[in-house]
Design a protein around this motif. Structure first.
Motif, PDB file in Angstrom:
ATOM      1  N   ALA A 180      -8.538   7.364   7.055  1.00  0.00           N
ATOM      2  CA  ALA A 180      -7.815   6.968   8.219  1.00  0.00           C
ATOM      3  C   ALA A 180      -7.941   5.658   8.887  1.00  0.00           C
ATOM      4  O   ALA A 180      -8.584   4.948   8.580  1.00  0.00           O
ATOM      5  N   GLY A 181      -6.882   5.247   9.599  1.00  0.00           N
ATOM      6  CA  GLY A 181      -7.179   3.960  10.245  1.00  0.00           C
ATOM      7  C   GLY A 181      -6.076   4.062  11.504  1.00  0.00           C
ATOM      8  O   GLY A 181      -5.382   4.840  11.616  1.00  0.00           O
ATOM      9  N   MET A 182      -6.289   2.700  12.339  1.00  0.00           N
ATOM     10  CA  MET A 182      -5.765   2.864  13.661  1.00  0.00           C
ATOM     11  C   MET A 182      -4.602   1.569  13.256  1.00  0.00           C
ATOM     12  O   MET A 182      -5.044   0.630  12.562  1.00  0.00           O
ATOM     13  N   MET A 183      -3.346   1.880  13.657  1.00  0.00           N
ATOM     14  CA  MET A 183      -2.397   0.911  13.351  1.00  0.00           C
ATOM     15  C   MET A 183      -1.717   0.358  14.748  1.00  0.00           C
ATOM     16  O   MET A 183      -1.720   1.234  15.667  1.00  0.00           O
ATOM     17  N   PRO A 184      -1.493  -0.887  14.886  1.00  0.00           N
ATOM     18  CA  PRO A 184      -0.919  -1.459  16.163  1.00  0.00           C
ATOM     19  C   PRO A 184       0.456  -1.177  16.260  1.00  0.00           C
ATOM     20  O   PRO A 184       1.198  -0.849  15.014  1.00  0.00           O
ATOM     21  N   PRO A 185       1.193  -1.363  17.296  1.00  0.00           N
ATOM     22  CA  PRO A 185       2.511  -1.216  17.494  1.00  0.00           C
ATOM     23  C   PRO A 185       3.346  -2.236  16.330  1.00  0.00           C
ATOM     24  O   PRO A 185       2.692  -3.193  15.869  1.00  0.00           O
ATOM     25  N   GLY A 186       4.317  -1.528  15.639  1.00  0.00           N
ATOM     26  CA  GLY A 186       5.006  -2.554  14.774  1.00  0.00           C
ATOM     27  C   GLY A 186       4.533  -2.487  13.456  1.00  0.00           C
ATOM     28  O   GLY A 186       4.872  -3.500  12.593  1.00  0.00           O
ATOM     29  N   ALA A 187       3.550  -1.695  13.245  1.00  0.00           N
ATOM     30  CA  ALA A 187       2.791  -1.962  11.954  1.00  0.00           C
ATOM     31  C   ALA A 187       3.486  -1.306  10.602  1.00  0.00           C
ATOM     32  O   ALA A 187       3.209  -1.769   9.484  1.00  0.00           O
ATOM     33  N   PHE A 188       4.449  -0.629  10.908  1.00  0.00           N
ATOM     34  CA  PHE A 188       5.376   0.007   9.763  1.00  0.00           C
ATOM     35  C   PHE A 188       6.280  -1.197   9.349  1.00  0.00           C
ATOM     36  O   PHE A 188       7.459  -0.757   9.325  1.00  0.00           O
ATOM     37  N   LYS A 189       5.657  -2.178   8.652  1.00  0.00           N
ATOM     38  CA  LYS A 189       6.362  -3.378   8.203  1.00  0.00           C
ATOM     39  C   LYS A 189       6.976  -3.104   6.645  1.00  0.00           C
ATOM     40  O   LYS A 189       6.140  -2.037   6.155  1.00  0.00           O
ATOM     41  N   PRO A 190       7.778  -3.750   6.079  1.00  0.00           N
ATOM     42  CA  PRO A 190       8.375  -3.095   4.738  1.00  0.00           C
ATOM     43  C   PRO A 190       7.103  -3.153   3.872  1.00  0.00           C
ATOM     44  O   PRO A 190       7.070  -2.316   2.930  1.00  0.00           O
ATOM     45  N   GLU A 191       6.323  -4.217   4.037  1.00  0.00           N
ATOM     46  CA  GLU A 191       5.193  -4.027   3.029  1.00  0.00           C
ATOM     47  C   GLU A 191       4.145  -2.998   3.100  1.00  0.00           C
ATOM     48  O   GLU A 191       3.603  -2.608   2.170  1.00  0.00           O
ATOM     49  N   CYS A 192       4.054  -2.711   4.241  1.00  0.00           N
ATOM     50  CA  CYS A 192       2.993  -1.400   4.676  1.00  0.00           C
ATOM     51  C   CYS A 192       3.777  -0.097   4.081  1.00  0.00           C
ATOM     52  O   CYS A 192       3.281   0.823   3.436  1.00  0.00           O
ATOM     53  N   ILE A 193       5.219   0.107   4.486  1.00  0.00           N
ATOM     54  CA  ILE A 193       5.717   1.213   3.861  1.00  0.00           C
ATOM     55  C   ILE A 193       5.757   1.294   2.552  1.00  0.00           C
ATOM     56  O   ILE A 193       5.683   2.453   1.742  1.00  0.00           O
ATOM     57  N   ALA A 194       5.823   0.060   1.682  1.00  0.00           N
ATOM     58  CA  ALA A 194       5.878  -0.141   0.496  1.00  0.00           C
ATOM     59  C   ALA A 194       4.498   0.608  -0.360  1.00  0.00           C
ATOM     60  O   ALA A 194       4.462   1.152  -1.389  1.00  0.00           O
ATOM     61  N   VAL A 195       3.370   0.347   0.715  1.00  0.00           N
ATOM     62  CA  VAL A 195       2.050   0.916   0.059  1.00  0.00           C
ATOM     63  C   VAL A 195       2.090   2.512   0.220  1.00  0.00           C
ATOM     64  O   VAL A 195       1.736   3.146  -0.873  1.00  0.00           O
ATOM     65  N   PHE A 196       2.538   2.985   1.135  1.00  0.00           N
ATOM     66  CA  PHE A 196       2.733   4.329   1.258  1.00  0.00           C
ATOM     67  C   PHE A 196       3.544   4.827   0.242  1.00  0.00           C
ATOM     68  O   PHE A 196       3.199   6.003  -0.481  1.00  0.00           O
ATOM     69  N   GLU A 197       4.646   4.308  -0.296  1.00  0.00           N
ATOM     70  CA  GLU A 197       5.404   4.793  -1.221  1.00  0.00           C
ATOM     71  C   GLU A 197       4.892   4.709  -2.665  1.00  0.00           C
ATOM     72  O   GLU A 197       4.924   5.953  -3.234  1.00  0.00           O
ATOM     73  N   ARG A 198       4.209   3.417  -2.811  1.00  0.00           N
ATOM     74  CA  ARG A 198       3.532   3.576  -4.236  1.00  0.00           C
ATOM     75  C   ARG A 198       2.471   4.555  -4.481  1.00  0.00           C
ATOM     76  O   ARG A 198       2.334   4.982  -5.550  1.00  0.00           O
ATOM     77  N   PHE A 199       1.620   4.734  -3.262  1.00  0.00           N
ATOM     78  CA  PHE A 199       0.409   5.667  -3.652  1.00  0.00           C
ATOM     79  C   PHE A 199       0.916   7.035  -3.663  1.00  0.00           C
ATOM     80  O   PHE A 199       0.463   7.936  -4.351  1.00  0.00           O
ATOM     81  N   MET A 200       2.025   7.271  -2.645  1.00  0.00           N
ATOM     82  CA  MET A 200       2.329   8.818  -2.815  1.00  0.00           C
ATOM     83  C   MET A 200       2.798   9.094  -4.043  1.00  0.00           C
ATOM     84  O   MET A 200       2.788  10.351  -4.232  1.00  0.00           O
ATOM     85  N   ALA A 201       3.603   8.265  -4.660  1.00  0.00           N
ATOM     86  CA  ALA A 201       4.341   8.392  -5.871  1.00  0.00           C
ATOM     87  C   ALA A 201       3.208   8.808  -7.046  1.00  0.00           C
ATOM     88  O   ALA A 201       3.549   9.028  -8.218  1.00  0.00           O
ATOM     89  N   SER A 202       1.925   8.380  -6.976  1.00  0.00           N
ATOM     90  CA  SER A 202       1.055   8.256  -7.845  1.00  0.00           C
ATOM     91  C   SER A 202      -0.232   9.003  -7.693  1.00  0.00           C
ATOM     92  O   SER A 202      -1.329   8.846  -8.189  1.00  0.00           O
ATOM     93  N   ALA A 203       0.064  10.057  -6.654  1.00  0.00           N
ATOM     94  CA  ALA A 203      -1.036  10.800  -6.205  1.00  0.00           C
ATOM     95  C   ALA A 203      -1.653  11.711  -7.400  1.00  0.00           C
ATOM     96  O   ALA A 203      -0.875  12.445  -7.778  1.00  0.00           O
ATOM     97  N   PRO A 204      -2.965  11.750  -7.698  1.00  0.00           N
ATOM     98  CA  PRO A 204      -3.536  12.617  -8.609  1.00  0.00           C
ATOM     99  C   PRO A 204      -3.298  14.093  -8.383  1.00  0.00           C
ATOM    100  O   PRO A 204      -3.016  14.910  -9.270  1.00  0.00           O
ATOM    101  N   SER A 205      -3.155  14.489  -7.037  1.00  0.00           N
ATOM    102  CA  SER A 205      -3.074  16.040  -6.786  1.00  0.00           C
ATOM    103  C   SER A 205      -1.791  16.066  -5.881  1.00  0.00           C
ATOM    104  O   SER A 205      -1.679  15.399  -4.971  1.00  0.00           O
ATOM    105  N   PRO A 206      -0.715  17.069  -6.162  1.00  0.00           N
ATOM    106  CA  PRO A 206       0.453  17.231  -5.394  1.00  0.00           C
ATOM    107  C   PRO A 206       0.225  17.763  -4.059  1.00  0.00           C
ATOM    108  O   PRO A 206       0.940  17.519  -3.035  1.00  0.00           O
ATOM    109  N   ASP A 207      -0.864  18.023  -3.675  1.00  0.00           N
ATOM    110  CA  ASP A 207      -1.216  18.648  -2.336  1.00  0.00           C
ATOM    111  C   ASP A 207      -1.791  17.866  -1.379  1.00  0.00           C
ATOM    112  O   ASP A 207      -1.904  18.160  -0.358  1.00  0.00           O
ATOM    113  N   SER A 208      -1.987  16.582  -1.773  1.00  0.00           N
ATOM    114  CA  SER A 208      -2.494  15.477  -0.809  1.00  0.00           C
ATOM    115  C   SER A 208      -1.583  15.202   0.125  1.00  0.00           C
ATOM    116  O   SER A 208      -0.269  15.170  -0.240  1.00  0.00           O
ATOM    117  N   PHE A 209      -1.745  14.786   1.403  1.00  0.00           N
ATOM    118  CA  PHE A 209      -0.734  14.602   2.293  1.00  0.00           C
ATOM    119  C   PHE A 209      -1.310  13.420   3.357  1.00  0.00           C
ATOM    120  O   PHE A 209      -2.428  13.349   3.390  1.00  0.00           O
TER     121      PHE A 209
END
Ligand SMILES: Cc1cc2nc3c(=O)[nH]c(=O)nc-3n(C[C@H](O)[C@H](O)[C@H](O)COP(=O)(O)OP(=O)(O)OC[C@H]3O[C@@H](n4cnc5c(N)ncnc54)[C@H](O)[C@@H]3O)c2cc1C
Length: 484
Positions: free
Chosen positions: A327-356
């Protein structure tokens, strides 16, 4: 220590001593994260404050290390240990409501579920600032800060804590509160409100403020989008949440749901869980901009908060499967395009489909309390993303842990710290990240209340443990409570 000593302990407590190989012991070592298989030498199920005092003294005298178990939801399993003693408070579940003071007194074996049911049955409409998952225990949750769906309206759980009865390692039973006569008891009260469970003593009961919400039934909404919309929708959300009143909380979620066009199949989606502490119509109007972004599914309901928590909370349980949680703490405005890209990239390559992933929407009333009012150090955080990597087979452990570790390491540039209630044994510089500049004060309090480090553990206040993050990752810290 031999069998004779143990029978002495059993004779001197009103609770029970549980030994390995008994069904009661086997049941007591089950915690939410099934990956954690730590086995203590024996378990003491205390039935009174005096049992706690006796057990602490006994363990000190016999050089036995001890951890306390509340709801057993520590992500790292720090309520358990291998080879020491577990003090289990699950027999101590009394709940008492003082309607006039709007305070509920709860013994520390009770879980939020019991408090919700108790308050529903009281017919008062009063609600606590409690855990989103009803099986979460109160002692761990509360001592780490405690985010509730209505924290933006009423503050963190610790902001609503009136007093704690704490047994310290010197055997003293202390009643801690902001106006305790002993200045050190006031310091301890500060530390217990955000300084993390397991550090300060054994909490036996707490008095907690309860509130009458703005409306009996709240608007709750589930809104989901296809992952290919993440940049657009999360980019919008990032700005839009700053316009919301404190009564609205819009949490995030990214994971599998049944496919709306073929419910037998599951699909990846991301989206939001909204809770509005007010009239349905006003809440729905506030959510309109999200609904205009073309979600895949929308469901808006009206329900009391405790009833919603009883239903919704189960969705984030690991439920005894294997998990590694970051987990992490994120300040206001943290969902920048580069941050969202990390979510996209890793969620698309999760070894287990049940991870969330789920994230808390913070701010509002939480930010209005002064930074030094409690030990909790992250009042300015806006989002608290929590990743649950979940799998079943032991041979899949390394792939899942390394994926989860790399995922949240890639998000580090967008984090302002970490949340001790999502405690992570593979987090570097953890003391700084959990406690920011509150750490020196917490350290001083720890040195005063536990000078010999009787309650020391791997990521306890005062520990100098640092995980080795060279690859391949050393997974040993995930399988222990004590460093040595
Ligand atoms: C499904 C799920 C949902 C969650 N939802 C939320 C949420 O909505 N908001 C939020 O803020 N957090 C949430 N959490 C995180 C939760 O706050 C922490 O896991 C918390 O530590 C759980 O407390 P516990 O008593 O159940 O845990 P335990 O594992 O029993 O204890 C946690 C720590 O506190 C210590 N401890 C336990 N009892 C005592 C005691 N009586 N006295 C002193 N120390 C004690 C333990 O030794 C351990 O170090 C959630 C966790 C899970 C698994």
């Amino acid at each position: 220590m031999d069998q004779q000593d143990l029978s002495w302990l059993q004779r001197h407590i009103s609770g029970a001593v549980l030994l390995p190989g008994t069904p009661a012991y086997d049941q007591a070592v089950v915690i939410d994260n099934g990956r954690v298989q730590l086995r203590p030498r024996f378990i003491v199920q205390a039935n009174s404050t005096q049992d706690v005092v006796t057990t602490l003294a006994y363990c000190k005298q016999n050089d036995l290390r001890l951890t306390t178990k509340g709801g057993g939801h520590s992500a790292a399993g720090y309520s358990l240990n291998a080879g020491g003693v577990v003090l289990d408070l699950s027999l101590m579940t009394a709940i008492e409501l003082d309607t006039e003071r709007r305070v509920v007194k709860v013994q520390m074996g009770a879980r939020w579920h019991a408090v919700y049911v108790y308050l529903i049955n009281s017919g008062t409409g009063l609600i606590p600032i409690g855990g989103g998952c009803p099986t979460v225990g109160i002692p761990g949750f509360m001592q780490g800060g405690g985010y509730s769906f209505v924290s933006r309206s009423y503050g963190l759980s610790v902001d609503n804590l009136v007093s704690i009865t704490l047994v310290t390692v010197d055997g003293k039973v202390r009643k801690l509160s902001a106006d305790a006569s002993d200045p050190f008891d006031r310091e301890l009260f500060w530390a217990c409100r955000g300084g993390g469970g397991g550090n300060w003593g054994v909490a036996v009961d707490m008095e907690i403020k309860v509130h009458l919400p703005n409306t009996e039934k709240m608007l709750t909404g589930q809104i989901r989008y296809s992952p290919d919309r993440a940049q657009e929708v999360l980019g919008f959300y990032n700005r839009w949440v700053e316009t919301l009143p404190n009564e609205m909380a819009v949490y995030g979620i990214w994971g599998l749901i049944p496919d709306p066009s073929n419910p037998a199949q599951k699909i990846q989606t991301f989206g939001f869980t909204a809770i509005y502490n007010g009239e349905f119509g006003a809440g729905a109007k506030l959510l309109q901009p999200l609904l205009e972004l073309g979600p895949l599914t929308v469901s808006l309901n009206q329900i009391t908060l405790p009833e919603f928590e009883l239903i919704n909370g189960a969705t984030t349980l690991v439920a005894n499967r294997s998990a590694y949680i970051r987990a992490g703490m994120m300040p206001p405005g943290a969902f920048k395009p580069e941050c969202i890209a990390v979510f996209e990239r890793f969620m698309a390559s999760a070894p287990s489909p049940d991870s969330f992933i789920v994230w808390t929407h913070a701010g509002g009333r939480i930010e209005e309390f002064p930074d030094d009012s409690t030990g909790f150090a992250h009042r300015a955080a806006r989002f608290v993303p929590e990743l649950k990597a979940i799998w079943d087979q032991p041979q899949d452990t390394r792939a899942n842990v390394e994926w989860a570790h790399a995922f949240f390491a890639a998000l580090e540039p967008f984090f302002s710290g970490a949340y001790v209630n999502y405690i992570d044994p593979l987090l570097d510089h953890w003391a700084r990240k959990y406690y920011l500049d509150h750490y020196p004060r917490l350290l001083r309090i720890k040195q005063q209340c536990d000078p010999d480090g009787f309650l020391a553990f791997q990521q306890g206040v005062g520990s100098d443990f640092e995980p080795d993050l060279s690859l391949p990752l050393n997974l040993a810290p995930l399988n222990r409570t004590f460093v040595d």
